[in-house]
Design an enzyme around this catalytic site. Structure first.
Site, PDB file in Angstrom:
ATOM      1  N   SER A 256       0.844  -1.198   0.000  1.00 24.84           N
ATOM      2  CA  SER A 256       0.000   0.000   0.000  1.00 24.84           C
ATOM      3  C   SER A 256       0.874   1.241   0.000  1.00 24.84           C
ATOM      4  O   SER A 256       2.076   1.173   0.225  1.00 24.84           O
ATOM      5  CB  SER A 256      -0.897   0.014   1.233  1.00 24.84           C
ATOM      6  OG  SER A 256      -0.152   0.457   2.343  1.00 24.84           O
ATOM      7  N   LYS A 257       0.257   2.355  -0.228  1.00 25.92           N
ATOM      8  CA  LYS A 257       0.927   3.660  -0.279  1.00 25.92           C
ATOM      9  C   LYS A 257       1.749   3.923   0.982  1.00 25.92           C
ATOM     10  O   LYS A 257       2.768   4.614   0.934  1.00 25.92           O
ATOM     11  CB  LYS A 257      -0.138   4.760  -0.417  1.00 25.92           C
ATOM     12  CG  LYS A 257      -0.440   5.098  -1.843  1.00 25.92           C
ATOM     13  CD  LYS A 257       0.268   6.393  -2.231  1.00 25.92           C
ATOM     14  CE  LYS A 257       0.332   6.626  -3.716  1.00 25.92           C
ATOM     15  NZ  LYS A 257       1.643   7.093  -4.145  1.00 25.92           N
ATOM     16  N   ARG A 258       1.260   3.357   2.096  1.00 27.64           N
ATOM     17  CA  ARG A 258       1.940   3.578   3.383  1.00 27.64           C
ATOM     18  C   ARG A 258       3.418   3.181   3.313  1.00 27.64           C
ATOM     19  O   ARG A 258       4.277   3.810   3.876  1.00 27.64           O
ATOM     20  CB  ARG A 258       1.296   2.715   4.463  1.00 27.64           C
ATOM     21  CG  ARG A 258       0.316   3.388   5.353  1.00 27.64           C
ATOM     22  CD  ARG A 258      -0.225   2.392   6.367  1.00 27.64           C
ATOM     23  NE  ARG A 258      -0.600   1.099   5.795  1.00 27.64           N
ATOM     24  CZ  ARG A 258       0.089  -0.028   5.953  1.00 27.64           C
ATOM     25  NH1 ARG A 258       1.168  -0.054   6.670  1.00 27.64           N
ATOM     26  NH2 ARG A 258      -0.332  -1.146   5.395  1.00 27.64           N
ATOM     27  N   THR A 259       3.674   2.065   2.600  1.00 24.66           N
ATOM     28  CA  THR A 259       5.024   1.517   2.625  1.00 24.66           C
ATOM     29  C   THR A 259       5.873   1.931   1.416  1.00 24.66           C
ATOM     30  O   THR A 259       6.983   1.467   1.262  1.00 24.66           O
ATOM     31  CB  THR A 259       4.967  -0.023   2.728  1.00 24.66           C
ATOM     32  OG1 THR A 259       3.901  -0.479   1.887  1.00 24.66           O
ATOM     33  CG2 THR A 259       4.708  -0.484   4.140  1.00 24.66           C
ATOM     34  N   GLY A 260       5.365   2.820   0.604  1.00 23.09           N
ATOM     35  CA  GLY A 260       6.171   3.290  -0.532  1.00 23.09           C
ATOM     36  C   GLY A 260       5.298   3.562  -1.733  1.00 23.09           C
ATOM     37  O   GLY A 260       4.077   3.454  -1.665  1.00 23.09           O
TER      38      GLY A 260
END
Ligand code: GLU
Length: 478
Positions: A256-260
């Site tokens: 997801s966007k959270r991790t990159g």
């Protein structure tokens, strides 16, 4: 398995956003499979969601695929015998199949309101049953149906799932998957707004485009029994399948966007080498053999086999990606590297010649992870005077630094050839003569020349800056 059908595969993105890493990996596997077998790679645009589609998304998907080198044989901009390749232009095909289904009885109109269906499913959930439509409208007399149609009563069209059949899925990654038709509800084929749904369009298109293998993300496995039963109702051969594993973030959860970054073009825009990105995507679930990590597109194609795709989720390992990027850069010739660095170099403000730029490429090669890194790293070579960063400013403000720098400037001014041969030995000797540690001299020299305490060999920096500029920087540094 349908080994003897000509290989025709497709990538079928919906233009509702940028090309996701998972989509890019699916596209790559389809492309590699087609190229491996001398088959056809088709790009089909699934644009039936008129509210979420955009031309901008479509353009960005196409350009991201081109960047990766995934060329398609049929599809937008290329044409082909099975077009049009955008679902929004294929409505007559879907309409014909819907009419056939209604006439033959494997599709039926359902006038139940969404409220009724929702309440029904809610009750089923409360009773711990699988929520499913209860087929209240299956078998409505034709006359009643016609009457309700005539008064314009809103309705959907559903697929009449056959009662006791088995959906068999030949999956090249998972083996044979079987699902009993009783597990599948009478799903909606046409929404009340008249738009046919994904599962329906997908089958009509895959059949008409003579798709031999459907290679797609594991998240679609739940759709496949519906699709297989539809092929059967249509009397058409079903394709083979390969459901590729999910891509997981380093936390083991769905990427997801959270991790990159999750969009391929964000990597392109930061200066990731396309060939490293392709290599990395190739490793997300696939391997050439048990040892090989680094491979080119051609090597991947030569070794590509759906059977070598893992069943379990693939971890998106950013360290591995960065290692592959650096490795790709280190294997480039100076000329190739320079070409790829050019968009990142501030050449607009300089009049440097090709030889100088080649020297620059060679000098930064070992230090680059991404092409984009060169902008910041080389900024001091393109500006009139350096702006020292915090650490460099500190080194420059130490006691006695001004004398040290003008001493080194005088020393270098006396050297005939440039860059000074034996530069390190020269400065070392000078430092010893002045009873200074060599670090005490080199640090401010580097800070004065580059504005930071890290970077390439000072000999290379002197060469790139030239004599006049190097001496001026040493004399002007504060
Ligand atoms: N448009 C679908 C998606 O983007 C395609 C699924 C399929 O390949 O069947 O997920």
């Amino acid at each position: 398995m349908t080994e003897n059908r000509p290989v025709r595969v497709r990538f079928a993105p919906s233009p509702t956003g940028k090309l996701h890493i998972g989509g890019a990996r699916t596209a790559l596997f389809n492309w590699a499979f087609a190229r491996r077998h001398g088959g056809v790679f088709i790009l089909r645009i699934e644009d039936t969601d008129t509210e979420r589609n955009s031309q901008e998304s479509l353009d960005s998907i196409l350009s991201a695929m081109r960047w990766l080198g995934l060329d398609w044989d049929e599809g937008p901009g290329v044409g082909g015998d099975f077009g049009p390749y955008a679902q929004s232009e294929r409505m007559p095909l879907y309409d014909a199949a819907i009419q056939k289904g209604l006439t033959e009885g494997w599709l039926y109109r359902c006038f139940c309101t969404p409220e009724r269906v929702n309440a029904l499913k809610e009750e089923q959930r409360n009773r711990k049953e699988n929520p499913r439509y209860d087929r209240a409208c299956l078998g409505l007399p034709d006359a009643e149906c016609a009457k309700r149609l005539e008064v314009g009563e809103p309705h959907v069209i559903r697929f009449a799932v056959p009662v006791s059949e088995t959906a068999e899925i030949q999956d090249h990654i998972r083996g044979q998957v079987t699902v009993q038709s009783v597990e599948v509800e009478d799903w909606v084929v046409v929404r009340s707004n008249g738009m046919p749904t994904y599962n329906f369009c997908c089958v009509i298109d895959d059949a008409q485009m003579q798709i031999s293998h459907v290679v797609r993300g594991e998240e679609h496995l739940a759709n496949t029994p519906k699709q297989v039963l539809l092929y059967r109702a249509l009397g058409l051969p079903q394709p083979d399948y390969a459901h590729v594993p999910l891509i997981l973030g380093q936390d083991g959860k769905k990427l997801s966007k959270r991790t990159g970054d999750t969009a391929l073009q964000d990597y392109r825009d930061k200066g990731y080498p396309a060939e490293a990105m392709l290599n990395f995507l190739g490793l997300l679930g696939f391997s050439i053999d048990d040892e090989t990590t680094v491979f080119s597109a051609d090597e991947m194609v030569a070794a590509f086999d759906l059977k070598r795709i893992n069943k379990s989720g693939a971890i998106f390992d950013t360290d591995k990606l960065h290692w592959l990027c650096g490795d790709t850069i280190r294997r480039m010739t100076d000329t190739d590297l320079l070409e790829r660095l050019r968009p990142w170099l501030n050449t607009a403000v300089c009049d440097k010649d090709g030889g100088w730029l080649l020297q620059l490429a060679a000098c930064f090669r070992e230090r680059l992870t991404l092409f984009g890194d060169v902008s910041e790293m080389s900024a001091h070579l393109f500006c009139e005077c350096v702006e020292p960063d915090e650490k460099a400013a500190k080194a420059l403000s130490a006691d006695g630094v001004a004398d040290t720098l003008s001493g080194v400037a005088d020393l270098l001014a006396g050297v005939e050839s440039w860059p000074p041969p034996e530069f390190f030995a020269l400065v070392k000797g000078w430092a010893a003569e002045h009873e200074l540690g060599v670090g005490k001299v080199m640090k401010p020299v580097r800070a004065a020349l580059t504005g930071s305490l890290g970077g390439p060999e000072l000999g290379d920096v002197l060469a790139l800056l030239g004599k006049d500029c190097s001496l001026a920087r040493l004399r002007q540094a504060r």
